[in-house]
Design an enzyme around this catalytic site. Sequence first.
Site, PDB file in Angstrom:
ATOM      1  N   THR A 142      -2.635  -6.226  -3.373  1.00  0.00           N
ATOM      2  CA  THR A 142      -3.460  -5.770  -4.613  1.00  0.00           C
ATOM      3  C   THR A 142      -3.035  -6.144  -6.474  1.00  0.00           C
ATOM      4  OG1 THR A 142      -3.374  -3.496  -3.138  1.00  0.00           O
ATOM      5  CG2 THR A 142      -3.808  -3.342  -5.215  1.00  0.00           C
ATOM      6  N   THR A 178       0.173  -4.391   0.372  1.00  0.00           N
ATOM      7  CA  THR A 178       1.248  -3.201   0.899  1.00  0.00           C
ATOM      8  C   THR A 178       1.142  -3.023   1.919  1.00  0.00           C
ATOM      9  OG1 THR A 178       0.116  -1.467  -0.737  1.00  0.00           O
ATOM     10  CG2 THR A 178       2.229  -2.085  -1.891  1.00  0.00           C
TER      11      THR A 178
END
Length: 329
Positions: free
Chosen positions: A13, A87
Amino acid sequence: MTAAVALLSLGGTIFMAQDAAGGGARPDDTAGERLLATVAGEATLTSTALANISSSDVRPHHLRDVLEHARAAVDGGAAGVVLTHGTDTLEETAFLLERYWDREAPLVVTGAMRPASDVGADGPANLRDAVRAATAPSARGLGVLVVFDGHAHLADRVTKASSRAVSAFASEPGGPLALVERQDLRLLQRPLPRAAQLPGAPPHRFPAVPLLAAGLDEDFALLDHLPPALRRGLVIDGVGMGHVSPAAMPRLRALLAEGVPVVVAARPASGGTSTHHYAYPGSEVDLLAAGAVMAGLLPATTARLLLQALLADGADGARIRAAFEAYAS
Protein backbone atom coordinates in the site's frame (compact mmCIF):
# COMPACT_ATOMS: atom_id res chain seq x y z
CA MET A 1 28.24 12.71 7.33
CA THR A 2 24.91 10.89 7.34
CA ALA A 3 24.75 7.12 7.75
CA ALA A 4 24.11 4.89 4.76
CA VAL A 5 20.84 2.95 4.64
CA ALA A 6 19.79 0.44 2.00
CA LEU A 7 16.11 0.77 1.09
CA LEU A 8 14.58 -2.35 -0.43
CA SER A 9 11.00 -2.51 -1.66
CA LEU A 10 8.51 -5.27 -2.31
CA GLY A 11 5.67 -2.78 -2.82
CA GLY A 12 2.43 -2.80 -0.85
CA THR A 13 0.00 0.00 0.00
CA ILE A 14 2.88 2.37 0.68
CA PHE A 15 3.54 2.33 -3.09
CA MET A 16 -0.09 2.34 -4.25
CA ALA A 17 -2.42 5.03 -5.54
CA GLN A 18 -6.21 5.26 -5.54
CA ASP A 19 -8.56 6.15 -8.36
CA ALA A 20 -10.30 9.52 -8.60
CA ALA A 21 -13.13 8.33 -6.37
CA GLY A 22 -10.71 7.42 -3.56
CA GLY A 23 -10.92 3.65 -3.93
CA GLY A 24 -9.44 0.76 -5.88
CA ALA A 25 -5.84 1.21 -4.72
CA ARG A 26 -3.29 -0.42 -7.06
CA PRO A 27 0.54 -0.49 -7.36
CA ASP A 28 1.88 2.80 -8.73
CA ASP A 29 5.50 2.90 -9.87
CA THR A 30 5.63 6.71 -9.60
CA ALA A 31 4.86 6.66 -5.86
CA GLY A 32 8.39 5.57 -5.00
CA GLU A 33 10.07 8.76 -6.21
CA ARG A 34 7.65 10.93 -4.27
CA LEU A 35 8.11 8.83 -1.13
CA LEU A 36 11.90 8.85 -1.29
CA ALA A 37 11.91 12.63 -1.54
CA THR A 38 10.27 12.86 1.89
CA VAL A 39 13.18 11.07 3.65
CA ALA A 40 16.12 12.35 1.61
CA GLY A 41 17.62 14.21 4.58
CA GLU A 42 17.49 11.33 7.04
CA ALA A 43 20.33 9.21 5.62
CA THR A 44 22.29 8.44 2.49
CA LEU A 45 19.80 6.14 0.81
CA THR A 46 20.40 3.49 -1.82
CA SER A 47 17.07 2.33 -3.19
CA THR A 48 16.37 -1.02 -4.87
CA ALA A 49 12.89 -2.06 -6.03
CA LEU A 50 12.76 -5.85 -5.82
CA ALA A 51 9.05 -5.97 -6.71
CA ASN A 52 5.90 -3.86 -6.55
CA ILE A 53 3.26 -6.35 -5.47
CA SER A 54 0.61 -6.79 -2.82
CA SER A 55 1.83 -8.63 0.26
CA SER A 56 -0.51 -11.55 -0.48
CA ASP A 57 1.71 -12.19 -3.52
CA VAL A 58 5.00 -12.37 -1.58
CA ARG A 59 6.69 -15.78 -1.81
CA PRO A 60 9.81 -17.27 -0.19
CA HIS A 61 11.91 -16.47 -3.26
CA HIS A 62 11.21 -12.76 -2.68
CA LEU A 63 12.61 -13.10 0.85
CA ARG A 64 15.70 -14.83 -0.53
CA ASP A 65 16.23 -11.72 -2.67
CA VAL A 66 15.71 -9.46 0.34
CA LEU A 67 18.30 -11.35 2.40
CA GLU A 68 20.82 -11.38 -0.44
CA HIS A 69 20.56 -7.63 -1.03
CA ALA A 70 20.38 -6.78 2.68
CA ARG A 71 23.48 -8.80 3.56
CA ALA A 72 25.42 -7.33 0.65
CA ALA A 73 24.42 -3.79 1.66
CA VAL A 74 25.47 -4.24 5.29
CA ASP A 75 28.71 -5.98 4.33
CA GLY A 76 29.36 -3.02 2.02
CA GLY A 77 29.05 -0.51 4.86
CA ALA A 78 25.36 0.29 5.26
CA ALA A 79 24.33 1.03 8.85
CA GLY A 80 21.04 -0.76 8.36
CA VAL A 81 18.39 -1.90 5.92
CA VAL A 82 14.76 -0.85 5.45
CA LEU A 83 12.26 -3.05 3.62
CA THR A 84 8.90 -1.67 2.49
CA HIS A 85 6.14 -4.26 2.31
CA GLY A 86 2.38 -4.59 2.22
CA THR A 87 0.77 -4.88 5.63
CA ASP A 88 -1.42 -7.96 5.08
CA THR A 89 1.48 -10.40 5.53
CA LEU A 90 4.10 -7.99 6.87
CA GLU A 91 4.27 -9.75 10.24
CA GLU A 92 4.88 -13.07 8.50
CA THR A 93 7.70 -11.69 6.36
CA ALA A 94 9.31 -10.07 9.40
CA PHE A 95 9.07 -13.34 11.34
CA LEU A 96 10.62 -15.34 8.51
CA LEU A 97 13.41 -12.82 7.91
CA GLU A 98 14.22 -12.99 11.64
CA ARG A 99 14.81 -16.73 11.25
CA TYR A 100 17.69 -16.03 8.85
CA TRP A 101 18.98 -12.50 9.52
CA ASP A 102 22.55 -12.94 10.76
CA ARG A 103 23.97 -9.41 10.90
CA GLU A 104 24.30 -6.96 13.80
CA ALA A 105 22.81 -4.17 11.70
CA PRO A 106 19.03 -3.86 11.98
CA LEU A 107 16.71 -4.99 9.21
CA VAL A 108 13.59 -2.83 9.55
CA VAL A 109 10.27 -3.66 7.88
CA THR A 110 7.62 -1.00 7.35
CA GLY A 111 4.66 -0.14 5.14
CA ALA A 112 1.47 1.90 5.15
CA MET A 113 -2.23 1.52 5.75
CA ARG A 114 -3.16 4.37 3.40
CA PRO A 115 -2.09 4.67 -0.24
CA ALA A 116 0.49 7.22 -1.28
CA SER A 117 -2.21 9.29 -3.03
CA ASP A 118 -4.32 9.66 0.13
CA VAL A 119 -4.31 13.07 1.83
CA GLY A 120 -3.67 11.27 5.12
CA ALA A 121 -1.02 8.90 3.79
CA ASP A 122 0.99 7.37 6.63
CA GLY A 123 3.77 6.02 4.42
CA PRO A 124 6.13 9.02 4.61
CA ALA A 125 6.19 9.08 8.43
CA ASN A 126 6.56 5.31 8.64
CA LEU A 127 9.44 5.32 6.16
CA ARG A 128 11.15 8.18 8.00
CA ASP A 129 10.87 6.32 11.29
CA ALA A 130 12.11 3.10 9.71
CA VAL A 131 15.19 4.87 8.38
CA ARG A 132 15.82 6.35 11.83
CA ALA A 133 15.47 2.91 13.41
CA ALA A 134 17.87 1.43 10.86
CA THR A 135 20.58 3.84 12.05
CA ALA A 136 19.67 3.79 15.77
CA PRO A 137 22.50 2.62 18.06
CA SER A 138 20.03 0.78 20.31
CA ALA A 139 18.69 -1.23 17.37
CA ARG A 140 21.96 -3.02 16.70
CA GLY A 141 21.85 -6.69 17.56
CA LEU A 142 18.05 -6.75 17.84
CA GLY A 143 17.56 -8.48 14.51
CA VAL A 144 14.49 -7.73 12.43
CA LEU A 145 12.20 -4.93 13.60
CA VAL A 146 8.81 -3.73 12.43
CA VAL A 147 8.37 0.05 12.58
CA PHE A 148 4.89 1.47 12.29
CA ASP A 149 3.06 4.51 13.65
CA GLY A 150 6.08 5.72 15.64
CA HIS A 151 6.73 2.39 17.38
CA ALA A 152 9.30 -0.37 16.93
CA HIS A 153 8.28 -4.01 17.42
CA LEU A 154 10.34 -7.18 17.62
CA ALA A 155 9.66 -9.44 14.63
CA ASP A 156 8.88 -12.42 16.87
CA ARG A 157 6.17 -10.55 18.80
CA VAL A 158 4.42 -8.29 16.30
CA THR A 159 0.93 -8.95 14.93
CA LYS A 160 -1.41 -6.99 12.71
CA ALA A 161 -4.16 -6.00 15.12
CA SER A 162 -6.38 -3.89 12.84
CA SER A 163 -7.35 -4.16 9.19
CA ARG A 164 -8.04 -0.41 8.98
CA ALA A 165 -6.30 1.71 11.63
CA VAL A 166 -2.96 3.42 10.93
CA SER A 167 -1.83 2.04 14.31
CA ALA A 168 -2.28 -1.39 12.77
CA PHE A 169 0.42 -3.35 14.60
CA ALA A 170 0.72 -4.50 18.20
CA SER A 171 3.03 -6.78 20.16
CA GLU A 172 2.09 -9.61 22.49
CA PRO A 173 2.91 -9.75 25.31
CA GLY A 174 3.95 -6.43 26.74
CA GLY A 175 3.42 -3.99 23.90
CA PRO A 176 5.94 -2.44 21.49
CA LEU A 177 9.66 -2.57 22.10
CA ALA A 178 10.38 1.13 21.65
CA LEU A 179 9.37 4.56 20.50
CA VAL A 180 11.27 5.84 17.46
CA GLU A 181 13.00 9.16 18.03
CA ARG A 182 15.29 11.21 15.81
CA GLN A 183 18.63 9.99 17.17
CA ASP A 184 17.79 6.60 18.69
CA LEU A 185 15.11 4.26 19.93
CA ARG A 186 13.57 4.98 23.32
CA LEU A 187 13.30 1.45 24.68
CA LEU A 188 10.10 0.72 26.59
CA GLN A 189 11.23 -2.69 27.78
CA ARG A 190 14.33 -4.85 27.85
CA PRO A 191 14.67 -6.71 24.53
CA LEU A 192 14.10 -10.44 24.68
CA PRO A 193 16.95 -12.74 23.61
CA ARG A 194 16.70 -13.71 19.97
CA ALA A 195 15.50 -17.23 19.23
CA ALA A 196 17.80 -19.70 17.49
CA GLN A 197 18.27 -18.93 13.81
CA LEU A 198 18.36 -21.05 10.69
CA PRO A 199 21.25 -21.04 8.22
CA GLY A 200 21.22 -19.39 4.83
CA ALA A 201 17.87 -18.38 3.40
CA PRO A 202 14.40 -19.87 2.99
CA PRO A 203 13.88 -22.36 0.17
CA HIS A 204 12.11 -21.27 -2.99
CA ARG A 205 9.01 -23.05 -1.72
CA PHE A 206 8.20 -24.30 1.78
CA PRO A 207 6.78 -27.74 2.52
CA ALA A 208 2.99 -27.61 2.55
CA VAL A 209 1.62 -27.51 6.11
CA PRO A 210 -2.16 -27.29 6.57
CA LEU A 211 -3.56 -24.92 9.18
CA LEU A 212 -6.90 -26.02 10.63
CA ALA A 213 -9.09 -24.06 13.03
CA ALA A 214 -10.58 -25.77 16.06
CA GLY A 215 -14.07 -24.80 17.12
CA LEU A 216 -17.52 -25.97 18.09
CA ASP A 217 -18.26 -29.43 16.64
CA GLU A 218 -14.98 -29.53 14.65
CA ASP A 219 -13.60 -33.07 14.47
CA PHE A 220 -11.05 -32.46 11.67
CA ALA A 221 -12.65 -34.98 9.32
CA LEU A 222 -10.73 -33.20 6.56
CA LEU A 223 -7.62 -35.05 7.79
CA ASP A 224 -9.09 -38.29 6.41
CA HIS A 225 -8.68 -36.91 2.88
CA LEU A 226 -5.23 -35.29 3.01
CA PRO A 227 -2.82 -36.63 0.35
CA PRO A 228 0.70 -37.61 1.50
CA ALA A 229 2.16 -34.31 0.22
CA LEU A 230 0.03 -32.46 2.78
CA ARG A 231 0.99 -34.69 5.71
CA ARG A 232 4.46 -33.25 6.42
CA GLY A 233 3.13 -31.31 9.40
CA LEU A 234 -0.03 -29.77 10.82
CA VAL A 235 -0.86 -26.61 12.74
CA ILE A 236 -4.08 -26.28 14.75
CA ASP A 237 -5.53 -22.91 15.74
CA GLY A 238 -6.88 -24.18 19.04
CA VAL A 239 -9.61 -22.68 21.19
CA GLY A 240 -8.86 -21.36 24.67
CA MET A 241 -5.33 -22.20 25.79
CA GLY A 242 -4.83 -24.55 22.85
CA HIS A 243 -7.71 -27.01 22.97
CA VAL A 244 -9.61 -29.13 20.44
CA SER A 245 -12.82 -31.13 20.51
CA PRO A 246 -12.50 -34.59 22.08
CA ALA A 247 -13.90 -35.90 18.77
CA ALA A 248 -10.78 -34.60 17.01
CA MET A 249 -8.32 -36.49 19.21
CA PRO A 250 -8.43 -39.91 17.46
CA ARG A 251 -7.40 -38.32 14.16
CA LEU A 252 -4.68 -36.23 15.78
CA ARG A 253 -3.33 -39.23 17.71
CA ALA A 254 -3.18 -41.23 14.49
CA LEU A 255 -1.29 -38.46 12.73
CA LEU A 256 1.17 -38.12 15.61
CA ALA A 257 1.67 -41.90 15.66
CA GLU A 258 2.80 -41.63 12.03
CA GLY A 259 5.51 -39.19 13.12
CA VAL A 260 3.77 -36.12 11.70
CA PRO A 261 4.52 -33.05 13.87
CA VAL A 262 1.36 -31.34 15.13
CA VAL A 263 1.67 -27.83 16.56
CA VAL A 264 -1.23 -26.29 18.49
CA ALA A 265 -1.63 -22.53 18.85
CA ALA A 266 -4.20 -20.51 20.82
CA ARG A 267 -6.95 -18.67 18.96
CA PRO A 268 -7.34 -15.78 21.47
CA ALA A 269 -5.26 -12.72 20.62
CA SER A 270 -3.33 -12.79 23.90
CA GLY A 271 -2.29 -15.31 26.53
CA GLY A 272 -0.93 -18.08 24.31
CA THR A 273 -1.13 -21.80 24.96
CA SER A 274 -0.78 -23.58 28.28
CA THR A 275 0.83 -26.86 29.30
CA HIS A 276 -0.96 -27.69 32.56
CA HIS A 277 -4.21 -25.84 33.24
CA TYR A 278 -6.66 -28.37 31.82
CA ALA A 279 -6.56 -32.16 31.57
CA TYR A 280 -9.88 -33.11 29.98
CA PRO A 281 -10.04 -34.88 26.57
CA GLY A 282 -8.86 -32.47 23.89
CA SER A 283 -7.15 -30.15 26.38
CA GLU A 284 -3.50 -29.07 26.24
CA VAL A 285 -2.48 -31.82 28.69
CA ASP A 286 -4.20 -34.44 26.54
CA LEU A 287 -2.60 -33.06 23.37
CA LEU A 288 0.87 -32.97 24.94
CA ALA A 289 0.49 -36.54 26.15
CA ALA A 290 -0.31 -37.55 22.58
CA GLY A 291 2.88 -35.88 21.37
CA ALA A 292 1.69 -32.51 20.10
CA VAL A 293 3.77 -29.34 20.45
CA MET A 294 2.37 -26.15 21.96
CA ALA A 295 3.04 -22.91 20.05
CA GLY A 296 3.24 -20.78 23.20
CA LEU A 297 2.84 -17.10 22.35
CA LEU A 298 3.04 -17.62 18.59
CA PRO A 299 -0.23 -17.19 16.72
CA ALA A 300 -1.15 -19.99 14.34
CA THR A 301 0.01 -18.15 11.21
CA THR A 302 3.58 -17.66 12.40
CA ALA A 303 3.63 -21.07 14.11
CA ARG A 304 2.94 -22.54 10.68
CA LEU A 305 5.83 -20.57 9.15
CA LEU A 306 8.22 -21.71 11.86
CA LEU A 307 7.22 -25.34 11.36
CA GLN A 308 7.61 -25.00 7.59
CA ALA A 309 11.05 -23.41 7.95
CA LEU A 310 12.16 -26.13 10.35
CA LEU A 311 10.88 -28.92 8.10
CA ALA A 312 12.65 -27.35 5.13
CA ASP A 313 15.87 -27.43 7.16
CA GLY A 314 15.42 -31.12 7.97
CA ALA A 315 14.56 -30.67 11.66
CA ASP A 316 13.48 -33.75 13.60
CA GLY A 317 10.81 -33.88 16.29
CA ALA A 318 13.15 -33.00 19.15
CA ARG A 319 14.50 -29.96 17.34
CA ILE A 320 10.99 -28.80 16.42
CA ARG A 321 9.91 -29.08 20.04
CA ALA A 322 12.98 -27.16 21.23
CA ALA A 323 12.38 -24.38 18.68
CA PHE A 324 8.84 -23.79 19.92
CA GLU A 325 9.94 -23.81 23.56
CA ALA A 326 11.54 -20.42 22.90
CA TYR A 327 7.99 -19.00 22.66
CA ALA A 328 6.55 -20.74 25.71
CA SER A 329 3.93 -18.74 27.60
